[in-house]
Enzyme design. Structure first.
Site, short mmCIF file in Angstrom:
data_model
loop_
_atom_site.label_atom_id
_atom_site.label_comp_id
_atom_site.label_asym_id
_atom_site.label_seq_id
_atom_site.Cartn_x
_atom_site.Cartn_y
_atom_site.Cartn_z
N HIS A 164 0.85 -1.19 0.00
CA HIS A 164 0.00 0.00 0.00
C HIS A 164 0.88 1.24 0.00
O HIS A 164 2.06 1.19 0.38
CB HIS A 164 -0.90 0.01 1.23
CG HIS A 164 -1.98 -1.02 1.20
ND1 HIS A 164 -3.13 -0.90 1.94
CD2 HIS A 164 -2.10 -2.19 0.51
CE1 HIS A 164 -3.91 -1.94 1.73
NE2 HIS A 164 -3.31 -2.74 0.87
N GLU B 3 1.04 3.95 1.88
CA GLU B 3 1.61 4.37 3.15
C GLU B 3 2.76 3.45 3.58
O GLU B 3 3.80 3.93 4.03
CB GLU B 3 0.54 4.38 4.25
CG GLU B 3 -0.59 5.36 4.02
CD GLU B 3 -1.77 4.76 3.27
OE1 GLU B 3 -2.88 5.30 3.43
OE2 GLU B 3 -1.60 3.79 2.51
N CYS C 175 -6.00 2.42 5.74
CA CYS C 175 -6.69 1.18 6.06
C CYS C 175 -6.14 0.63 7.38
O CYS C 175 -5.15 1.16 7.91
CB CYS C 175 -6.48 0.15 4.94
SG CYS C 175 -4.83 -0.60 4.92
N CYS D 286 -2.32 -0.22 7.20
CA CYS D 286 -1.49 0.98 7.12
C CYS D 286 -1.53 1.75 8.44
O CYS D 286 -0.51 2.30 8.86
CB CYS D 286 -1.94 1.86 5.96
SG CYS D 286 -1.61 1.11 4.35
#
Length: 157
Positions: free
Chosen positions: A54, A56, A84, A87
């Site tokens: 992801h 991040e 999310c 993250c």
């Protein structure tokens, strides 16, 4: 001097550019330290076949390498979307001083990135979760923890 909005625009720019280039979903992030971007991250889940790739997490990994540290205590994270659960966990472990986000998790759910079920799973008792979890070899596993407790040169998290 760059503003918060400039840094967020860079995260948004990355989210669109890398999504259009086929790396993954429309998510971008930048890590800023002392008014300068030290790392850029973007979603590359589908292009790398890595469900943890992801934006991040990508940005945090890159920033930690730049700083040669596992923590980002004097940094800020700008991300194109509210993080999310995965993250969010990575952010708390990295310990930036602040996080700025663009889209909300409701905005993400609206386009098919719905993390609500993960939040629901976290609240459930282990036997009630969708993915079964079973504890094995607890006493043997504790040996590693005992070794950590007695380690004199450990790095605190």
């Amino acid at each position: 001097m760059k503003t918060k909005e400039d840094f967020m625009r860079e995260a948004i720019r990355l989210s669109i550019e890398k999504m259009e280039a086929g790396f993954g979903g429309p998510f971008g992030a930048v890590v800023v330290r002392h008014g300068e971007i030290i790392a850029r991250g973007y979603n590359n889940v589908t292009s790398s076949n890595d469900p943890t790739a992801h934006a991040e997490v990508d940005a945090i990994r890159k920033a930690c390498k730049v700083l040669n540290s596992h923590q980002l205590t004097d940094c800020e994270l700008y991300t194109s979307c509210e993080p999310c659960p995965m993250c969010l966990g990575a952010i708390y472990w990295a310990r930036p001083k602040k996080v700025y986000y663009g889209n909300t998790k409701a905005d993400a759910a609206h386009i098919g990135f719905d993390d609500h079920f993960i939040y629901q799973e976290i609240e459930k008792d282990l036997p009630e979760r969708t993915i079964p979890m079973e504890q094995l070899l607890h006493k043997e596993a504790l040996e590693g923890f005992r070794a950590w407790e007695s380690k004199l040169d450990k790095a605190d998290y």
